[in-house]
Design a protein around this motif. Structure first.
Motif, PDB file in Angstrom:
ATOM      1  N   UNK A 260       0.840  -1.201   0.000  1.00 34.06           N
ATOM      2  CA  UNK A 260       0.000   0.000   0.000  1.00 34.06           C
ATOM      3  C   UNK A 260       0.874   1.250   0.000  1.00 34.06           C
ATOM      4  N   UNK A 261       0.250   2.396  -0.204  1.00 38.15           N
ATOM      5  CA  UNK A 261       1.011   3.634  -0.403  1.00 38.15           C
ATOM      6  C   UNK A 261       1.725   4.104   0.865  1.00 38.15           C
ATOM      7  N   UNK A 262       1.157   3.808   2.019  1.00 38.55           N
ATOM      8  CA  UNK A 262       1.849   4.144   3.273  1.00 38.55           C
ATOM      9  C   UNK A 262       3.133   3.325   3.384  1.00 38.55           C
ATOM     10  N   UNK A 263       3.029   2.031   3.113  1.00 34.59           N
ATOM     11  CA  UNK A 263       4.213   1.168   3.155  1.00 34.59           C
ATOM     12  C   UNK A 263       5.245   1.608   2.117  1.00 34.59           C
ATOM     13  N   UNK A 264       4.766   1.967   0.924  1.00 35.64           N
ATOM     14  CA  UNK A 264       5.665   2.396  -0.144  1.00 35.64           C
ATOM     15  C   UNK A 264       6.476   3.620   0.271  1.00 35.64           C
ATOM     16  N   UNK A 265       5.818   4.624   0.817  1.00 32.01           N
ATOM     17  CA  UNK A 265       6.545   5.840   1.198  1.00 32.01           C
ATOM     18  C   UNK A 265       7.540   5.557   2.316  1.00 32.01           C
ATOM     19  N   UNK A 266       7.210   4.622   3.192  1.00 32.03           N
ATOM     20  CA  UNK A 266       8.162   4.283   4.255  1.00 32.03           C
ATOM     21  C   UNK A 266       9.387   3.580   3.686  1.00 32.03           C
ATOM     22  N   UNK A 267       9.191   2.688   2.747  1.00 32.13           N
ATOM     23  CA  UNK A 267      10.331   2.071   2.057  1.00 32.13           C
ATOM     24  C   UNK A 267      11.223   3.142   1.439  1.00 32.13           C
ATOM     25  N   UNK A 268      10.597   4.075   0.735  1.00 34.27           N
ATOM     26  CA  UNK A 268      11.368   5.121   0.051  1.00 34.27           C
ATOM     27  C   UNK A 268      12.145   5.970   1.053  1.00 34.27           C
TER      28      UNK A 268
END
Length: 332
Positions: A260-268
């Protein structure tokens, strides 16, 4: 992905439409490394000349500037070609909602021009970029190739029409086709600029500028983010597969996992903070959901594994780490 697995492509004549774009230029570069005679067709409406810089002078590479909406250009570029990788299209759901006519002209009329030209030139196989947007409002997860829903955007309609036309051209004219339904592809050379930039390069560039990215919605929407090298593998497999059952098919081109987008931004943030510690402190903002977006996307890649021998080598984490490194060293 073993290079010797595709040694049979050496010295083959392959046309890549949209070859100056993100996916197309990566395909051109990889094919050249395999010793392929590569021709690239692009009108540079969304592709970039700098994507071709590394290999523009390669004697096995030819650039033709032209538009797939021109039937004569299509006819010219298909002459003497053995295989076609058709990547040329106007992407983006929001773009198609703003200007459905142009999306249709490029993605449907242009696609049909290429099919006709390929048929007339006696091309052995036509591999084309399909889209996960074809699944539309189907709520089934994971997405399986033969179960789609109602399209939610003009772009989705155009990509579904591509599949229908490809099927007809096989049945009526015996043209071998394979469609690859791309799921949120990302990686090196993906354009971070412009109104229709994909979420990953856009967010990476914002983080590097110490700006706060804006997530559409609450961030729970999820996608099967797929690294470019998985897509290259799928294209090569589609070009070289000999099993008749595997041809004239549609395949999900993805990892088979969702983020999901929350997880994606945390990865980044985590990967970028390895280069700049300040990025870890940047807060993410939230805006309204985007019209035409589906809530969740997750692919089954069982069909590709079974019929093509597909083995995705890049998870979201591994792919993002490589993509972030590329952006940091090339676009900072």
């Amino acid at each position: 992905m073993r290079e010797d697995q595709f040694s049979m492509l050496k010295s083959r004549r392959i046309l890549v439409t949209g070859g100056a774009g993100f996916i197309g230029s990566n395909l051109c570069e990889h094919l050249l490394k395999l010793g392929v005679m590569v021709s690239c067709l692009d009108n540079f409406s969304t592709g970039h000349r700098h994507n071709l810089e590394k290999f523009i002078d390669n004697p096995n590479f030819a650039l033709i500037e032209g538009d797939i909406r021109d039937p004569e250009i299509c006819k010219k570029v298909c002459e003497d070609k053995e295989y076609i990788l058709h990547e040329a299209a106007l992407g983006s759901v929001p773009r198609s909602l703003k200007d459905p006519v142009t999306s249709n002209e490029v993605n449907v009329s242009g696609f049909l021009n290429m099919l006709v030209a390929a048929k007339d030139a006696g091309v052995k196989r036509f591999v084309y970029a399909a889209s996960s947007s074809t699944y539309g409002d189907s709520k089934d997860l994971p997405k399986i190739e033969d179960k789609i829903g109602k399209p939610l955007s003009p772009y989705a309609i155009t990509k579904y029409v591509n599949e229908l036309y490809a099927d007809i051209f096989h049945d009526a004219y015996n043209l071998d086709t394979i469609g690859l339904r791309y799921f949120n592809v990302f990686g090196r050379k993906q354009d971070p600029n412009g109104a229709y930039a994909a979420v990953i390069p856009k967010f990476v560039m914002q983080f590097m500028k110490h700006e706060s990215p804006v997530i559409n919605g609450d961030g729970t929407y999820s996608r099967d983010f797929t690294y470019i090298d998985n897509v290259i593998q799928m294209n090569l497999l589609a070009l070289t597969v000999e099993n008749p059952e595997a041809v004239n098919q549609i395949y999900n081109t993805a990892v088979g996992d969702r983020t999901n987008l929350v997880e994606l931004t945390q990865y980044l943030k985590n990967f970028l903070s390895e280069y700049d510690k300040e990025i870890e402190k940047i807060e993410v903002q939230h805006g309204p959901n985007r019209p035409g977006d589906i809530p969740h996307s997750l692919a089954s890649v069982d069909k590709a594994r079974k019929l093509l021998g597909y083995k995705p080598e890049f998870t979201i984490e591994k792919g993002l780490k490589e993509a972030v490194a590329w952006y940091w060293h090339n676009l900072r």
